[in-house]
Design a protein around this motif. Structure first.
Motif, PDB file in Angstrom:
ATOM      1  N   LEU A 132     -23.403 -44.423  31.353  1.00  0.00           N
ATOM      2  CA  LEU A 132     -22.756 -45.150  32.446  1.00  0.00           C
ATOM      3  C   LEU A 132     -21.243 -45.017  32.384  1.00  0.00           C
ATOM      4  O   LEU A 132     -20.576 -44.877  33.421  1.00  0.00           O
ATOM      5  CB  LEU A 132     -23.164 -46.626  32.392  1.00  0.00           C
ATOM      6  N   ASN A 133     -20.688 -45.032  31.176  1.00  0.00           N
ATOM      7  CA  ASN A 133     -19.245 -44.868  31.009  1.00  0.00           C
ATOM      8  C   ASN A 133     -18.808 -43.493  31.500  1.00  0.00           C
ATOM      9  O   ASN A 133     -17.781 -43.349  32.182  1.00  0.00           O
ATOM     10  CB  ASN A 133     -18.864 -45.059  29.539  1.00  0.00           C
ATOM     11  N   ALA A 134     -19.597 -42.480  31.160  1.00  0.00           N
ATOM     12  CA  ALA A 134     -19.262 -41.119  31.579  1.00  0.00           C
ATOM     13  C   ALA A 134     -19.334 -40.966  33.098  1.00  0.00           C
ATOM     14  O   ALA A 134     -18.568 -40.209  33.698  1.00  0.00           O
ATOM     15  CB  ALA A 134     -20.208 -40.124  30.913  1.00  0.00           C
ATOM     16  N   LEU A 135     -20.251 -41.700  33.741  1.00  0.00           N
ATOM     17  CA  LEU A 135     -20.419 -41.594  35.187  1.00  0.00           C
ATOM     18  C   LEU A 135     -19.426 -42.450  35.973  1.00  0.00           C
ATOM     19  O   LEU A 135     -18.943 -42.052  37.029  1.00  0.00           O
ATOM     20  CB  LEU A 135     -21.845 -42.005  35.575  1.00  0.00           C
ATOM     21  N   LEU A 136     -19.116 -43.640  35.432  1.00  0.00           N
ATOM     22  CA  LEU A 136     -18.363 -44.611  36.208  1.00  0.00           C
ATOM     23  C   LEU A 136     -16.871 -44.649  35.906  1.00  0.00           C
ATOM     24  O   LEU A 136     -16.084 -45.109  36.730  1.00  0.00           O
ATOM     25  CB  LEU A 136     -18.961 -46.010  35.988  1.00  0.00           C
ATOM     26  N   SER A 137     -16.472 -44.171  34.755  1.00  0.00           N
ATOM     27  CA  SER A 137     -15.056 -44.224  34.394  1.00  0.00           C
ATOM     28  C   SER A 137     -14.232 -43.337  35.323  1.00  0.00           C
ATOM     29  O   SER A 137     -14.671 -42.266  35.754  1.00  0.00           O
ATOM     30  CB  SER A 137     -14.859 -43.782  32.944  1.00  0.00           C
ATOM     31  N   SER A 139     -11.244 -42.256  34.335  1.00  0.00           N
ATOM     32  CA  SER A 139     -10.383 -41.483  33.437  1.00  0.00           C
ATOM     33  C   SER A 139     -11.150 -40.312  32.847  1.00  0.00           C
ATOM     34  O   SER A 139     -12.234 -40.487  32.279  1.00  0.00           O
ATOM     35  CB  SER A 139      -9.875 -42.387  32.303  1.00  0.00           C
ATOM     36  N   ILE A 140     -10.598 -39.110  32.967  1.00  0.00           N
ATOM     37  CA  ILE A 140     -11.232 -37.929  32.385  1.00  0.00           C
ATOM     38  C   ILE A 140     -11.378 -38.093  30.881  1.00  0.00           C
ATOM     39  O   ILE A 140     -12.423 -37.761  30.305  1.00  0.00           O
ATOM     40  CB  ILE A 140     -10.423 -36.663  32.712  1.00  0.00           C
ATOM     41  N   GLN A 141     -10.356 -38.634  30.241  1.00  0.00           N
ATOM     42  CA  GLN A 141     -10.428 -38.808  28.795  1.00  0.00           C
ATOM     43  C   GLN A 141     -11.549 -39.773  28.406  1.00  0.00           C
ATOM     44  O   GLN A 141     -12.297 -39.512  27.455  1.00  0.00           O
ATOM     45  CB  GLN A 141      -9.094 -39.304  28.236  1.00  0.00           C
ATOM     46  N   SER A 142     -11.692 -40.859  29.145  1.00  0.00           N
ATOM     47  CA  SER A 142     -12.762 -41.816  28.856  1.00  0.00           C
ATOM     48  C   SER A 142     -14.132 -41.193  29.089  1.00  0.00           C
ATOM     49  O   SER A 142     -15.074 -41.397  28.311  1.00  0.00           O
ATOM     50  CB  SER A 142     -12.608 -43.067  29.720  1.00  0.00           C
ATOM     51  N   GLN A 143     -14.246 -40.421  30.154  1.00  0.00           N
ATOM     52  CA  GLN A 143     -15.510 -39.758  30.454  1.00  0.00           C
ATOM     53  C   GLN A 143     -15.888 -38.777  29.346  1.00  0.00           C
ATOM     54  O   GLN A 143     -17.021 -38.784  28.845  1.00  0.00           O
ATOM     55  CB  GLN A 143     -15.406 -39.024  31.789  1.00  0.00           C
ATOM     56  N   GLU A 144     -14.932 -37.925  28.970  1.00  0.00           N
ATOM     57  CA  GLU A 144     -15.217 -36.911  27.962  1.00  0.00           C
ATOM     58  C   GLU A 144     -15.444 -37.526  26.580  1.00  0.00           C
ATOM     59  O   GLU A 144     -16.259 -37.032  25.811  1.00  0.00           O
ATOM     60  CB  GLU A 144     -14.097 -35.873  27.928  1.00  0.00           C
ATOM     61  N   ARG A 145     -14.736 -38.593  26.275  1.00  0.00           N
ATOM     62  CA  ARG A 145     -14.965 -39.279  25.005  1.00  0.00           C
ATOM     63  C   ARG A 145     -16.381 -39.856  24.955  1.00  0.00           C
ATOM     64  O   ARG A 145     -17.073 -39.756  23.927  1.00  0.00           O
ATOM     65  CB  ARG A 145     -13.941 -40.388  24.781  1.00  0.00           C
ATOM     66  N   ARG A 172     -11.248 -26.844  35.611  1.00  0.00           N
ATOM     67  CA  ARG A 172     -12.358 -26.631  36.533  1.00  0.00           C
ATOM     68  C   ARG A 172     -13.097 -27.960  36.693  1.00  0.00           C
ATOM     69  O   ARG A 172     -14.130 -28.181  36.059  1.00  0.00           O
ATOM     70  CB  ARG A 172     -13.285 -25.529  36.020  1.00  0.00           C
ATOM     71  N   PRO A 173     -12.583 -28.844  37.540  1.00  0.00           N
ATOM     72  CA  PRO A 173     -13.122 -30.206  37.639  1.00  0.00           C
ATOM     73  C   PRO A 173     -14.607 -30.233  38.020  1.00  0.00           C
ATOM     74  O   PRO A 173     -15.036 -29.532  38.934  1.00  0.00           O
ATOM     75  CB  PRO A 173     -12.278 -30.835  38.747  1.00  0.00           C
ATOM     76  N   ALA A 174     -15.347 -31.053  37.272  1.00  0.00           N
ATOM     77  CA  ALA A 174     -16.752 -31.302  37.603  1.00  0.00           C
ATOM     78  C   ALA A 174     -16.814 -32.601  38.391  1.00  0.00           C
ATOM     79  O   ALA A 174     -16.455 -33.656  37.877  1.00  0.00           O
ATOM     80  CB  ALA A 174     -17.578 -31.413  36.324  1.00  0.00           C
ATOM     81  N   THR A 175     -17.233 -32.534  39.632  1.00  0.00           N
ATOM     82  CA  THR A 175     -17.254 -33.729  40.452  1.00  0.00           C
ATOM     83  C   THR A 175     -18.433 -34.632  40.080  1.00  0.00           C
ATOM     84  O   THR A 175     -19.485 -34.149  39.620  1.00  0.00           O
ATOM     85  CB  THR A 175     -17.368 -33.368  41.943  1.00  0.00           C
ATOM     86  N   LYS A 176     -18.246 -35.921  40.298  1.00  0.00           N
ATOM     87  CA  LYS A 176     -19.334 -36.858  40.020  1.00  0.00           C
ATOM     88  C   LYS A 176     -20.524 -36.582  40.937  1.00  0.00           C
ATOM     89  O   LYS A 176     -21.678 -36.784  40.546  1.00  0.00           O
ATOM     90  CB  LYS A 176     -18.839 -38.293  40.181  1.00  0.00           C
ATOM     91  N   THR A 177     -20.241 -36.121  42.141  1.00  0.00           N
ATOM     92  CA  THR A 177     -21.327 -35.782  43.065  1.00  0.00           C
ATOM     93  C   THR A 177     -22.218 -34.705  42.481  1.00  0.00           C
ATOM     94  O   THR A 177     -23.454 -34.803  42.529  1.00  0.00           O
ATOM     95  CB  THR A 177     -20.754 -35.313  44.416  1.00  0.00           C
TER      96      THR A 177
END
Length: 258
Positions: A132-137, A139-145, A172-177
């Protein structure tokens, strides 16, 4: 020589497929090591919506993802080739094996699963907060962490890996979609019938300590297809990151060039 080994001089090229929201850069130096230490010709292909394909939509089925990869195979690849596939990439490989016309010689499937493995085995409840943190954050850093903590048990290298993974996302941004579309495709994927995979030799590799996807998924699939199963004792979901030495050693034992 291991009794599990496949003796062949037919495999010249190996295709590498990554998993959910990941791209070829996330292999790090693993592919280069396979080329140097095993003598393989390796080709990392990004899934639609990620990496080199990040500006395209990710298909909503594993079959469509597989078809897209097939259409982008490098012309120089010699058939039959081998496949090394991790996590969702393993689902793509399984679907490919079920629809192979003799172009695949062997497949090594790492930390993969399917819908018929059971929901609680596919995503452990303990991994839900990180997911959920990876999907909802925002911040790229928070997502990747969150992703790194979920897929890797080797904490000693997280300080080095985190900025690298953030840089990959920035380039190369990965979109949440597209991540959600991949999740939908994965959730729908049922493992193919047993008789669809009886023409190709395959191997399943997983870790008993995977905190994201239970190794019981690989056990189930290995039993279904009568493929050998090799288990690590303490690595995380992303075995190429957590113990590349061990994994390359396993590859060396499994695939023996005559």
């Amino acid at each position: 020589m291991s009794q599990l080994a496949l003796e062949t001089n037919a495999i010249k090229d190996w295709i590498f497929l990554r998993g959910l929201s990941r791209e070829k850069a996330h292999w790090g130096d693993f592919i280069a090591r396979c080329e140097t230490e095993l003598g393989w010709r390796c080709h990392a292909i990004d899934l639609a919506g990620f990496g080199s394909e990040h500006q395209r939509p990710s298909p909503l089925t594993i079959a469509e993802i597989r078809q897209d990869v097939q259409q982008r195979l490098p012309a120089a690849i010699t058939k039959p080739f081998g496949i090394v596939a991790l996590s969702l990439g393993g689902m793509v490989a399984l679907d490919w094996l079920a629809n192979s016309n003799g172009d695949i010689a062997a497949a090594i499937l790492i930390s993969t699963s399917s819908a018929d493995c059971g929901l609680l085995n596919r995503l452990k409840p303990s991994a839900l907060p990180s997911t959920l943190n990876a999907l909802l954050s925002t911040s790229i850093q928070s997502q990747e962490r969150a992703i790194l903590n979920m897929v890797s048990n080797n904490k000693a290298q997280h300080t080095e890996l985190l900025p690298q993974w953030c840089h990959i996302r920035e380039r190369r941004p990965a979109t949440k979609t597209n991540v959600v579309r991949q999740l939908i495709a994965a959730s729908r994927f049922q493992s193919p019938p047993t008789d669809k995979l009886n023409k190709v030799q395959g191997y399943f590799i997983s870790s008993r300590a995977d905190r994201m996807v239970s190794h019981k998924c690989s056990e189930y699939l290995a039993k279904k297809y009568h493929y050998p199963l090799i288990l690590h004792s303490n690595a995380g979901h992303d075995l190429p990151i957590d113990d590349a030495d061990w994994l390359i050693g396993v590859f060396r034992q499994l695939i023996v060039t005559a």
